[in-house]
Write an enzyme that holds these catalytic residues in place. Structure first.
Site, mmCIF file in Angstrom:
data_model
loop_
_atom_site.group_PDB
_atom_site.id
_atom_site.type_symbol
_atom_site.label_atom_id
_atom_site.label_comp_id
_atom_site.label_asym_id
_atom_site.label_seq_id
_atom_site.Cartn_x
_atom_site.Cartn_y
_atom_site.Cartn_z
ATOM 1 N N CYS A 73 13.408 37.016 -15.976
ATOM 2 C CA CYS A 73 11.949 36.980 -15.947
ATOM 3 C C CYS A 73 11.303 38.255 -15.449
ATOM 4 C CB CYS A 73 11.497 35.857 -15.055
ATOM 5 S SG CYS A 73 12.188 34.315 -15.564
ATOM 6 N N HIS A 129 17.066 45.997 -7.394
ATOM 7 C CA HIS A 129 18.156 45.234 -7.978
ATOM 8 C C HIS A 129 19.126 44.841 -6.879
ATOM 9 C CE1 HIS A 129 20.986 43.722 -10.729
ATOM 10 N NE2 HIS A 129 20.409 44.252 -11.800
ATOM 11 N N HIS A 151 -6.170 42.281 -6.572
ATOM 12 C CA HIS A 151 -5.673 41.154 -7.359
ATOM 13 C C HIS A 151 -4.143 41.106 -7.371
ATOM 14 C CE1 HIS A 151 -9.769 40.951 -8.664
ATOM 15 N NE2 HIS A 151 -9.711 42.198 -9.081
ATOM 16 N N HIS A 178 4.899 36.307 -10.681
ATOM 17 C CA HIS A 178 5.653 35.559 -11.688
ATOM 18 C C HIS A 178 5.596 34.069 -11.380
ATOM 19 C CE1 HIS A 178 8.640 33.904 -14.201
ATOM 20 N NE2 HIS A 178 9.512 33.720 -13.235
ATOM 21 N N ASN A 207 6.276 27.943 -16.633
ATOM 22 C CA ASN A 207 7.049 29.171 -16.423
ATOM 23 C C ASN A 207 7.272 29.813 -17.791
ATOM 24 O OD1 ASN A 207 9.040 31.083 -16.097
ATOM 25 N ND2 ASN A 207 10.588 29.666 -15.339
#
Ligand SMILES: *[C@@H]1O[C@H](CO)[C@@H](O)[C@H](O)[C@H]1NC(C)=O
Ligand SMILES: *[C@@H]1O[C@H](CO)[C@@H](O)[C@H](O)[C@H]1NC(C)=O
Ligand SMILES: *[C@@H]1O[C@H](CO)[C@@H](O)[C@H](O)[C@H]1NC(C)=O
Ligand SMILES: CC(=O)N[C@H]1CO[C@H](CO)[C@@H](O)[C@@H]1O
Length: 467
Positions: free
Chosen positions: A193, A272, A357, A361, A394
């Site tokens: 995602c 990562h 703002h 996700h 989602n």
């Protein structure tokens, strides 16, 4: 970065002009070597400056796909379809119902039509049909919004995590819109995602190298072939949360496009955590004991997500925070490290001072709650992300774009506002993109999936689910 180079390079230039001017006033006789040296410096410095400065990246406009009403899925319809699959035990059905009720999803999200058709029996052709609908739906709308010919696009990036056909999704776009033959196309798969931000980051890097280009970035997810029909709980969760959606974005590095763009991309930050085994195994596409394929979410997902967020905040903070917040943060760090005040809580900088703002996700309610707590955000800041989850579910990496579209539809975006998009995904990755609005966005002129129903938002999600 760029402005620092600017002052460094222009100072000697400025000095030189002053010296020249003084010499001229004093009627000093110029000897030819002086004149030549002068000319060289005058030409050289600005050109070095232009060479080293990375070009800006503007977003001309973006679009989000709104699926057809026939794909709407209420809790009842979802349970009905699950029942029709005929492979779930009673326990699994109960479990899915419970997850769905606590998920923060509303009654109007969308699933691929084939999953609602009875009998449920998706095939490859259905999956291709689904991605075509989403990709072309989002891109058609984008091309209608912008005054750029498909032939002018030099870079194409498509990301779809779970479905990777041959010819690729990027080839489908080249074929449909007749893009140019020397296009640089990339098809990113399997990155989950947060890929939406990864593809932005890739686009940004490419735009820094290839002058005067347009980049089209398409983010979608395909659910058709990933509906899990087994009975293992960690794999059933994603059935309940995943819904279809997609977005298309056009980026440009032409300076002249500043005057017709919506946003400028300021930063992208990627973290990562794949080195850590727990993070690595948090979201996996696997077979269960009965060889049924699905996506498994581990129990540690929330902890892992929190860690990744913290790591990235640490690197994003110094780039965006005002000086006062940086000082408090450093002060806290020094107190903890130097004076051994171990009990002192780490200072969490107030990111509300750095951004107007937030688009987070919308993976699930737990993800949003976690981020809200970590960043100490108000409900107002969470509203775009919560409403995105409620209305569209989602939608994987495109969810941050539905959030931005909501913010625009509410008329909240003003010139100079800064927007932070945070994506999370398998791996485990946490990626951020920071935008600055170049103009006020007038919702009356916008075309986006929220427009015809924006008056009915926000809804109270907590109460909605108790009823
Ligand atoms: C591309 O975007 C979609 C958004 O839905 C996301 O699911 C997908 O994982 C993204 N990227 C990649 C590289 O897979
Ligand atoms: C959201 O959907 C994507 C794609 O199916 C999945 O990989 C991801 O795990 C989901 N997120 C959550 C928190 O369920
Ligand atoms: C983006 O598209 C909308 C149409 O939906 C348009 O009204 C708006 O002016 C566009 N924005 C820019 C900056 O071109
Ligand atoms: C690319 C980037 O800035 N990511 C950072 C996210 O946070 C980790 C941990 O603090 C850094 O090491 C990364 O560099």
């Amino acid at each position: 970065m760029a402005s620092k180079t600017k002052t460094n390079l222009f100072f000697p230039l400025f000095l030189l002009i002053i010296i020249d001017f003084l010499a001229y006033c004093q009627n000093v006789q110029f000897d030819p070597t002086w004149v030549i040296a002068n000319l060289i410096i005058l030409v050289l410095i600005p050109s070095i400056y232009l060479q080293t400065k990375s070009p800006p990246v503007y977003m001309l406009n973006f679009s989000c796909y709104k699926p057809d009403n026939t794909c709407k899925v209420s809790t009842q319809r979802f349970m009905h379809s699950c029942n029709a699959v005929g492979k779930f035990t009673k326990e699994s059905m109960e479990f899915q119902k419970k997850v769905l009720e606590k998920s923060g999803l509303g009654e109007d999200t969308y699933l691929p039509e084939v999953l609602l058709r009875i009998p449920v029996n998706p095939c490859m052709a259905d999956a291709i049909k689904e991605v075509e609908d989403i990709i072309f739906g989002a891109s058609d709308e984008l091309f209608a919004k912008i005054n750029v010919k498909p032939k002018d696009i030099g870079i194409l990036i498509v990301n779809c995590s779970l479905f990777s056909p041959t010819p690729s999704l990027s080839a489908m776009i080249v074929n449909r819109y007749k893009l140019r033959s020397n296009i640089m196309s990339y098809n990113i798969a399997g990155m989950g995602c947060s890929a939406g931000v990864i593809s932005l980051d890739l686009a940004q890097n490419l735009l820094q190298v290839h002058k005067n280009s347009y980049a089209l970035v398409v983010s979608i997810e395909c659910g058709t072939l990933n509906f899990y029909t087994g009975n293992e709980k960690p794999m059933l969760v994603s059935n309940c949360l995943f819904r279809i959606g997609g977005s298309a974005i056009l980026l440009s590095n032409k300076r002249s496009d500043k005057y017709r763009s919506k946003y400028e991309l300021i930063h992208t930050v990627r973290t990562h955590k794949g080195v850590d085994d727990k993070s690595f195994a948090s979201v996996t596409h696997i077979e269960d004991s009965e060889r049924i394929i699905g996506i498994s979410l581990s129990k540690e997902l929330m902890i892992v997500a929190g860690d990744a967020l913290k790591a990235n905040i640490t690197s994003l903070g110094p780039l965006v925070l005002p000086v006062s917040e940086k000082l408090l943060f450093v002060g806290n760090l020094i107190a903890k490290k130097l004076f051994m005040m171990k009990k002192l809580k780490p200072y969490i900088p107030d990111f509300k001072l750095a951004f107007e703002h937030f688009c987070i996700h919308a993976g699930g309610k737990a993800v949003l709650d976690g981020v809200q707590k970590n960043l100490a955000l108000a409900e107002w800041h969470m509203e775009p992300s919560r409403m995105t989850l409620y209305r569209f579910g989602n939608t994987s990496s495109s969810s941050i774009w539905y959030g931005l579209a909501y913010t625009e539809a509410k008329g909240r975006v003003k010139r100079g506002d800064r927007v932070w998009q945070i994506g999370f995904g398998s791996g485990f990755k946490c990626n951020s993109a920071v935008w600055s609005a170049l103009r006020d966005v007038n919702p009356a002129q916008e075309m986006n999936p929220w427009m015809d129903e924006i008056q009915s938002f926000p809804v109270d999600v907590s109460r909605e689910k108790c009823a």
